[in-house]
Scaffold this motif. Structure first.
Motif, short mmCIF file in Angstrom:
data_model
loop_
_atom_site.label_atom_id
_atom_site.label_comp_id
_atom_site.label_asym_id
_atom_site.label_seq_id
_atom_site.Cartn_x
_atom_site.Cartn_y
_atom_site.Cartn_z
N LYS A 43 8.81 0.24 29.68
CA LYS A 43 8.93 -0.29 28.20
C LYS A 43 10.04 -0.17 27.76
O LYS A 43 10.63 -1.34 27.18
CB LYS A 43 7.88 0.25 27.44
CG LYS A 43 6.06 0.36 28.03
CD LYS A 43 5.52 0.89 27.00
CE LYS A 43 5.24 2.23 26.53
NZ LYS A 43 4.86 3.13 27.89
N THR A 44 10.41 1.17 27.29
CA THR A 44 12.32 1.30 26.49
C THR A 44 13.04 0.36 27.90
O THR A 44 14.26 0.34 27.23
CB THR A 44 12.04 2.57 26.67
OG1 THR A 44 11.19 2.59 25.59
CG2 THR A 44 13.64 3.30 25.85
N THR A 45 13.28 1.29 29.02
CA THR A 45 14.18 0.58 29.81
C THR A 45 14.23 -1.37 29.50
O THR A 45 15.49 -1.67 29.16
CB THR A 45 13.72 0.98 31.38
OG1 THR A 45 13.67 2.51 31.61
CG2 THR A 45 15.15 0.37 32.23
N LEU A 166 10.11 -2.69 17.77
CA LEU A 166 9.61 -1.14 17.24
C LEU A 166 9.36 -0.75 18.49
O LEU A 166 7.71 -0.55 19.11
CB LEU A 166 8.15 -1.85 16.12
CG LEU A 166 8.57 -1.98 15.38
CD1 LEU A 166 7.48 -2.95 14.55
CD2 LEU A 166 9.65 -2.12 13.94
N ASP A 167 10.14 0.07 18.85
CA ASP A 167 9.08 1.46 20.75
C ASP A 167 8.07 2.43 19.68
O ASP A 167 9.13 3.51 19.34
CB ASP A 167 11.33 1.47 21.53
CG ASP A 167 10.46 2.07 22.31
OD1 ASP A 167 9.07 2.39 22.26
OD2 ASP A 167 11.04 2.51 23.21
N GLU A 168 7.20 2.40 19.91
CA GLU A 168 6.74 3.25 19.15
C GLU A 168 6.96 4.28 17.45
O GLU A 168 6.36 4.77 17.88
CB GLU A 168 6.45 4.36 20.84
CG GLU A 168 5.64 4.01 22.27
CD GLU A 168 5.97 5.32 23.02
OE1 GLU A 168 5.22 6.36 23.05
OE2 GLU A 168 6.20 4.93 24.52
N PRO A 169 6.66 3.57 17.42
CA PRO A 169 6.82 3.86 15.62
C PRO A 169 5.84 4.17 15.52
O PRO A 169 6.13 5.15 14.14
CB PRO A 169 6.93 1.94 15.59
CG PRO A 169 6.32 1.37 16.06
CD PRO A 169 6.00 1.55 17.23
MG LIG Z 1 9.20 4.86 26.00
#
Ligand SMILES: [Mg+2]
Ligand SMILES: Nc1ncnc2c1ncn2[C@@H]1O[C@H](COP(=O)(O)OP(=O)(O)O)[C@@H](O)[C@H]1O
Length: 260
Positions: A43-45, A166-169
């Motif tokens: 996901k973050t990638t 919003l990355d795992e806020p």
């Molecule tokens: Mg991540």
């Protein structure tokens, strides 16, 4: 029509390891997306790629109708707001909440000027929008984790981005703070002039009705994507998690339990 995100046949390899493979994903203006996947799914990638921090090994990426390779990434980044739980640690805590929000303007343009009265008025308006105006005058340090996330979302909006990531806020929030943050995000997303929101999570029940579409990522590939109601079913998620699960929609939100 603006394609907010257009990723085509993308792969990303590092140290002989394929991290992403064959990823294609389109986000149109007017949609808000949830991205769901277990830890390490990639996901973050993908988000790092959208922001131009990493470059695809193969395939094409275009963001806000700007094809990468033909566009000035630093210029494009001004139109992308980014909030993650790791951002929290990088923010200096000595300032007031409103100072942190105002600093979002400079984060995107990369140079610092003394903020103007107009900047603070704008910050106040955004804090109202995100439901954290009551934090004005409080130091960031004294705010709870959930309050800090709201401040960081407000900060991300300061540069008027067209895309807000919003990355795992909700990471690390207790269930009351989490619901409170979710409802602030929901409220923001429903506004007419809201940026396109991409919301990354590994909790199904955080996919609020405003997230019209969902992308399921597994082991660096797209397992499924489409309208949230169609994607988030017992059958599809059981296949996705390789574990029998039951999905029940209550109050327009999906809740998942293990079957049996
Ligand atoms: Mg991540
Ligand atoms: N720079 C890198 N070099 C090597 N491996 C990486 C790098 N960045 C991420 N990875 C690996 O890629 C996978 C996906 O990571 P990530 O995108 O952070 O997952 P998620 O955000 O879904 O939890 C993980 O196995 C991670 O260890």
């Amino acid at each position: 029509m603006t394609k907010v995100i257009d990723i085509k046949d993308v792969s990303w390899k590092r140290q002989g390891k394929t991290i992403l493979s064959d990823v294609s994903w389109k986000v149109a203006k007017g949609e808000h997306w949830a991205v769901l996947g277990l830890n390490g799914a990639g996901k973050t990638t993908i988000l790092n790629m959208i922001n131009g921090y990493i470059w695809p090994t193969t395939g094409k990426v275009s963001v806000l109708d700007q094809p990468f390779g033909k566009t000035d990434i630093r210029e494009l980044r001004k139109s992308i707001g980014w909030v993650s739980s790791s951002l929290q640690e990088r923010i200096k805590g000595t300032g007031y909440a409103e100072d942190v929000v105002v600093s979002g303007k400079y984060a995107s343009i990369g140079l610092y000027e003394d903020p103007t009265e107009t900047d603070f008025q704008k910050a106040a308006q955004i804090m109202e929008q995100v439901g954290c105006s009551y934090l004005t005058g409080r130091t960031y340090q004294t705010c709870s984790q959930g309050e800090r996330q709201k401040i960081l979302i407000a900060r991300g909006l300061m540069a008027e981005p067209e895309l807000l990531i919003l990355d795992e806020p909700t990471n690390g929030l207790d269930f009351i703070s989490r619901e409170d943050l979710m409802s602030a995000i929901n409220q923001l997303a429903m506004q007419k002039d809201a940026p396109t929101i991409v919301f990354v999570t590994h909790h199904i029940e955080e996919i609020l009705p405003v997230f019209s579409h969902t992308l399921l990522l597994r082991n660096g590939t797209v397992f499924d994507h489409g309208e949230s109601k169609a994607v988030l079913t017992s059958e599809r998620l059981s296949n996705f998690f390789v574990t029998p699960v039951n999905v029940e929609w209550r109050r327009d939100r999906p809740w998942m339990t293990l079957k049996g």
